[in-house]
Structures are given as structure tokens and as C-alpha cells.
Design a protein around this motif. Structure first.
Motif, PDB file in Angstrom:
ATOM      1  N   ARG A  68      32.149  77.393   2.625  1.00 35.71           N
ATOM      2  CA  ARG A  68      32.903  77.313   3.885  1.00 35.71           C
ATOM      3  C   ARG A  68      33.702  78.589   4.138  1.00 35.71           C
ATOM      4  NH1 ARG A  68      34.225  72.007   6.078  1.00 35.71           N
ATOM      5  NH2 ARG A  68      32.970  70.414   5.060  1.00 35.71           N
ATOM      6  N   SER A  69      34.178  79.202   3.068  1.00 37.84           N
ATOM      7  CA  SER A  69      34.981  80.418   3.229  1.00 37.84           C
ATOM      8  C   SER A  69      34.129  81.621   3.624  1.00 37.84           C
ATOM      9  CB  SER A  69      35.736  80.727   1.931  1.00 37.84           C
ATOM     10  OG  SER A  69      34.855  81.234   0.928  1.00 37.84           O
ATOM     11  N   GLN A  70      32.834  81.568   3.316  1.00 35.37           N
ATOM     12  CA  GLN A  70      31.969  82.722   3.543  1.00 35.37           C
ATOM     13  C   GLN A  70      31.119  82.622   4.807  1.00 35.37           C
ATOM     14  OE1 GLN A  70      31.871  85.581   1.581  1.00 35.37           O
ATOM     15  NE2 GLN A  70      33.647  84.624   0.606  1.00 35.37           N
ATOM     16  N   ASP A  71      30.686  81.430   5.161  1.00 35.89           N
ATOM     17  CA  ASP A  71      29.707  81.286   6.236  1.00 35.89           C
ATOM     18  C   ASP A  71      30.310  81.561   7.609  1.00 35.89           C
ATOM     19  OD1 ASP A  71      27.158  80.555   7.379  1.00 35.89           O
ATOM     20  OD2 ASP A  71      28.134  78.700   8.010  1.00 35.89           O
ATOM     21  N   PHE A 101      25.374  89.018  13.430  1.00 35.79           N
ATOM     22  CA  PHE A 101      24.484  90.087  12.963  1.00 35.79           C
ATOM     23  C   PHE A 101      25.236  91.056  12.044  1.00 35.79           C
ATOM     24  CE2 PHE A 101      21.847  93.982  14.168  1.00 35.79           C
ATOM     25  CZ  PHE A 101      20.772  93.623  13.359  1.00 35.79           C
ATOM     26  N   ARG A 102      26.437  91.421  12.435  1.00 41.33           N
ATOM     27  CA  ARG A 102      27.224  92.369  11.647  1.00 41.33           C
ATOM     28  C   ARG A 102      27.791  91.721  10.388  1.00 41.33           C
ATOM     29  NH1 ARG A 102      30.238  94.106  17.203  1.00 41.33           N
ATOM     30  NH2 ARG A 102      28.494  95.254  18.133  1.00 41.33           N
ATOM     31  N   TYR A 103      28.254  90.484  10.529  1.00 42.94           N
ATOM     32  CA  TYR A 103      28.889  89.799   9.405  1.00 42.94           C
ATOM     33  C   TYR A 103      27.908  89.583   8.256  1.00 42.94           C
ATOM     34  CZ  TYR A 103      31.594  86.243   6.889  1.00 42.94           C
ATOM     35  OH  TYR A 103      32.275  85.535   5.919  1.00 42.94           O
ATOM     36  N   VAL A 104      26.713  89.125   8.560  1.00 43.41           N
ATOM     37  CA  VAL A 104      25.716  88.887   7.516  1.00 43.41           C
ATOM     38  C   VAL A 104      25.312  90.209   6.865  1.00 43.41           C
ATOM     39  CG1 VAL A 104      23.403  88.011   7.001  1.00 43.41           C
ATOM     40  CG2 VAL A 104      24.866  86.782   8.616  1.00 43.41           C
ATOM     41  N   HIS A 105      25.181  91.251   7.674  1.00 41.66           N
ATOM     42  CA  HIS A 105      24.815  92.573   7.153  1.00 41.66           C
ATOM     43  C   HIS A 105      25.839  93.086   6.151  1.00 41.66           C
ATOM     44  CE1 HIS A 105      23.396  96.692   7.015  1.00 41.66           C
ATOM     45  NE2 HIS A 105      24.546  97.135   7.485  1.00 41.66           N
ATOM     46  N   GLU A 106      27.112  92.807   6.411  1.00 47.37           N
ATOM     47  CA  GLU A 106      28.194  93.353   5.591  1.00 47.37           C
ATOM     48  C   GLU A 106      28.587  92.451   4.424  1.00 47.37           C
ATOM     49  OE1 GLU A 106      31.216  93.836   8.503  1.00 47.37           O
ATOM     50  OE2 GLU A 106      30.217  95.541   9.502  1.00 47.37           O
ATOM     51  N   LEU A 114      22.490  82.419   1.712  1.00 45.30           N
ATOM     52  CA  LEU A 114      21.428  82.088   2.650  1.00 45.30           C
ATOM     53  C   LEU A 114      20.073  82.037   1.953  1.00 45.30           C
ATOM     54  CD1 LEU A 114      22.635  84.283   5.643  1.00 45.30           C
ATOM     55  CD2 LEU A 114      22.676  81.779   5.513  1.00 45.30           C
ATOM     56  N   LEU A 115      19.833  82.980   1.059  1.00 48.75           N
ATOM     57  CA  LEU A 115      18.586  82.973   0.299  1.00 48.75           C
ATOM     58  C   LEU A 115      18.530  81.763  -0.625  1.00 48.75           C
ATOM     59  CD1 LEU A 115      18.371  86.779  -0.558  1.00 48.75           C
ATOM     60  CD2 LEU A 115      16.845  85.516   0.963  1.00 48.75           C
ATOM     61  N   THR A 129      24.708  73.635   6.130  1.00 47.84           N
ATOM     62  CA  THR A 129      23.812  73.472   7.269  1.00 47.84           C
ATOM     63  C   THR A 129      24.353  72.440   8.244  1.00 47.84           C
ATOM     64  OG1 THR A 129      21.910  74.016   5.884  1.00 47.84           O
ATOM     65  CG2 THR A 129      21.451  72.904   7.958  1.00 47.84           C
ATOM     66  N   GLU A 130      24.845  71.314   7.715  1.00 43.26           N
ATOM     67  CA  GLU A 130      25.366  70.249   8.573  1.00 43.26           C
ATOM     68  C   GLU A 130      26.585  70.714   9.366  1.00 43.26           C
ATOM     69  OE1 GLU A 130      26.042  67.169   5.746  1.00 43.26           O
ATOM     70  OE2 GLU A 130      23.933  66.522   5.702  1.00 43.26           O
ATOM     71  N   LEU A 131      27.470  71.469   8.718  1.00 46.75           N
ATOM     72  CA  LEU A 131      28.661  71.957   9.409  1.00 46.75           C
ATOM     73  C   LEU A 131      28.292  72.971  10.482  1.00 46.75           C
ATOM     74  CD1 LEU A 131      31.697  71.865   9.662  1.00 46.75           C
ATOM     75  CD2 LEU A 131      31.870  73.601   7.873  1.00 46.75           C
ATOM     76  N   GLN A 132      27.325  73.827  10.187  1.00 47.08           N
ATOM     77  CA  GLN A 132      26.837  74.773  11.192  1.00 47.08           C
ATOM     78  C   GLN A 132      26.319  74.030  12.419  1.00 47.08           C
ATOM     79  OE1 GLN A 132      23.877  76.955   9.007  1.00 47.08           O
ATOM     80  NE2 GLN A 132      25.264  78.629   8.538  1.00 47.08           N
ATOM     81  N   GLU A 133      25.545  72.981  12.173  1.00 46.93           N
ATOM     82  CA  GLU A 133      24.968  72.205  13.270  1.00 46.93           C
ATOM     83  C   GLU A 133      26.052  71.481  14.071  1.00 46.93           C
ATOM     84  OE1 GLU A 133      21.703  71.795  14.541  1.00 46.93           O
ATOM     85  OE2 GLU A 133      21.627  73.690  13.439  1.00 46.93           O
ATOM     86  N   GLU A 134      27.029  70.933  13.377  1.00 48.65           N
ATOM     87  CA  GLU A 134      28.123  70.236  14.059  1.00 48.65           C
ATOM     88  C   GLU A 134      28.891  71.195  14.964  1.00 48.65           C
ATOM     89  OE1 GLU A 134      30.563  68.435  11.108  1.00 48.65           O
ATOM     90  OE2 GLU A 134      28.986  67.083  10.392  1.00 48.65           O
ATOM     91  N   ASN A 135      29.237  72.362  14.430  1.00 44.38           N
ATOM     92  CA  ASN A 135      29.985  73.337  15.218  1.00 44.38           C
ATOM     93  C   ASN A 135      29.157  73.859  16.382  1.00 44.38           C
ATOM     94  OD1 ASN A 135      32.160  73.057  13.527  1.00 44.38           O
ATOM     95  ND2 ASN A 135      31.864  74.974  12.441  1.00 44.38           N
ATOM     96  N   GLY A 136      27.866  74.102  16.112  1.00 47.67           N
ATOM     97  CA  GLY A 136      26.980  74.572  17.172  1.00 47.67           C
ATOM     98  C   GLY A 136      26.852  73.552  18.281  1.00 47.67           C
ATOM     99  N   ASP A 137      26.725  72.275  17.920  1.00 50.99           N
ATOM    100  CA  ASP A 137      26.586  71.222  18.924  1.00 50.99           C
ATOM    101  C   ASP A 137      27.840  71.109  19.786  1.00 50.99           C
ATOM    102  OD1 ASP A 137      24.733  69.197  19.892  1.00 50.99           O
ATOM    103  OD2 ASP A 137      26.235  67.727  19.245  1.00 50.99           O
ATOM    104  N   GLU A 138      29.007  71.301  19.165  1.00 51.54           N
ATOM    105  CA  GLU A 138      30.264  71.292  19.932  1.00 51.54           C
ATOM    106  C   GLU A 138      30.265  72.400  20.976  1.00 51.54           C
ATOM    107  OE1 GLU A 138      33.835  71.486  17.679  1.00 51.54           O
ATOM    108  OE2 GLU A 138      33.390  69.710  16.475  1.00 51.54           O
TER     109      GLU A 138
END
Length: 209
Positions: A68-71, A101-106, A114-115, A129-138
Motif C-alpha cells: 500500500r505504501s508503494q503502489d 508512468f514516471r512513478y513506476v519508472h523511478e 508488479l513482476l 489489485t482489489e484496492l486499485q480496482e476499488e479506487n479506479g471504480d470510484e
């Protein structure tokens, strides 16, 4: 005196938790996810492994907190975003995808996560994954769906391609070499071309959809 003791205990707890989280990141970068064992983490942190259970409930709890702290997307929500209804969220979308794009690169630690998520099933990775989906849906329901109306699902499909494509370009550059379609994904010039293409595609989506 009692107040100082309590305060000192809280500070010690937070320091120990931080040490554990930092140890996870260091091991992930140097040894990969196979090195993330309780004994390894405790040794790297210099803190008794029993505290992992006390503070996090075990390894999965520690990993959940760390992820959660990194994603990037797990920490994006409508509460942290000032909505702009005039453009249907176009500027906001560009900003979020540029930042991804920048955050993942750095962030080498996030790249490893992710790998890892693609190669192994673990509760903490599933929660990511579930938290990403929840936030995205919001975000979709609050900002983008009202703008696109009957084309909302088409817009979601387009953003799925954009988000996943940006992830892939970053991970490909890390694992298999920096060049993709003749563009150097590790160079400022190559990445700038991707950001310009991203802006073009978002503009066209808002114009045509």
C-alpha cells in the motif's frame, strides 16, 4: 512520567515498523521476492521477528502495509482529487497517467512488486489489485462515467489499454532491454515521445467518444 513512557513506546513502535518496511524494500531490490522471509526481514531490520506478528499480524500483514505504501493507484482516490467537471476529467486523466508512468519508472521496489504479482498469487498482492480496482471504480463513477454517459464502458476499455501499456513499457525496459518500437524507454527523449503520444490519445478520446 507516564505520558513520556507512552509517547516513547509509540515512537519506538513507529521506528520499528519503519525499519521492517525499509527492510522489505531493501530485500526486494537486492534478493527479489524469494528473499522475503520473516527471518530475513527481521535480520535486515535489526528487530525481533516477533514484532512482525505484534505490529502487522504476520508476514502477509507486513506485505500488505508495504505494498500500500508503494503502489501508485492504491493511493489515488476521489478524496485526494479536486474534481474539474468542465473538461470531464481530461486534464486529471493526463496528470494521473503521466504520474503513473514516471512513478513506476523511478520506483524499483514497485517494479519488483508488479513482476511478483504476475508470477505468484499471494493475499497481499491480490489486495493490491482489489484496492486499485476499488479506487479506479470510484474515479470512473465520480468523474468520467457522468461525462461519457452511454460510452462510459468504451472509455474504461481505452483507459485499461493506456494504463496497462504504460506499466508494460516500464517493466519491459527493466527486464528485457530499454528499446521498444525503436524508442529508448530509459532515455528522456524516448519517454517524452510516449507522454506526447499519451496526450494525443487522450485528446482524441475526448474529441471522438
Amino acid at each position: 512520567m507516564e505520558r513520556k513512557e507512552v509517547s516513547g513506546t509509540v515512537r519506538n513502535k513507529e521506528r520499528s515498523k519503519t525499519k521492517f518496511l525499509e527492510a522489505v524494500g531493501k530485500i526486494l531490490k537486492t534478493q527479489g521476492f524469494t528473499g522475503l522471509k520473516i527471518n530475513n526481514i527481521a535480520s535486515e531490520a535489526g528487530v525481533d521477528k516477533k514484532m512482525i506478528y505484534t505490529y502487522f499480524g504476520g508476514l502477509d500483514g507486513l506485505m500488505d502495509t508495504y505494498i500500500r505504501s508503494q503502489d501508485y493507484w492504491s493511493n489515488v482516490s476521489t478524496e485526494k482529487i479536486q474534481r474539474n467537471s468542465k473538461d470531464g476529467g481530461k486534464v486529471l486523466l493526463k496528470e494521473m497517467l503521466y504520474n503513473q508512468f514516471r512513478y513506476v519508472h523511478e520506483n524499483e521496489e514497485l517494479q519488483k512488486l508488479l513482476l511478483w504479482r504476475l508470477s505468484e498469487e499471494r493475499p497481499a498482492l491480490r489486495k493490491m489489485t482489489e484496492l486499485q480496482e476499488e479506487n479506479g471504480d470510484e474515479l470512473f463513477k465520480a468523474i468520467f462515467d457522468p461525462h461519457f454517459g452511454k460510452n462510459a464502458e468504451k472509455f474504461r476499455a481505452i483507459t485499461a489499454l493506456l494504463v496497462s501499456g504504460l506499466y508494460y513499457l516500464n517493466l519491459y525496459a527493466v527486464v528485457n532491454g530499454s528499446s521498444f518500437s525503436g524508442l529508448d524507454m530509459q532515455s528522456e527523449k524516448g519517454r517524452k515521445h510516449v507522454e506526447e503520444a499519451l496526450s494525443f490519445l487522450i485528446d482524441k478520446t475526448y474529441e471522438e467518444l
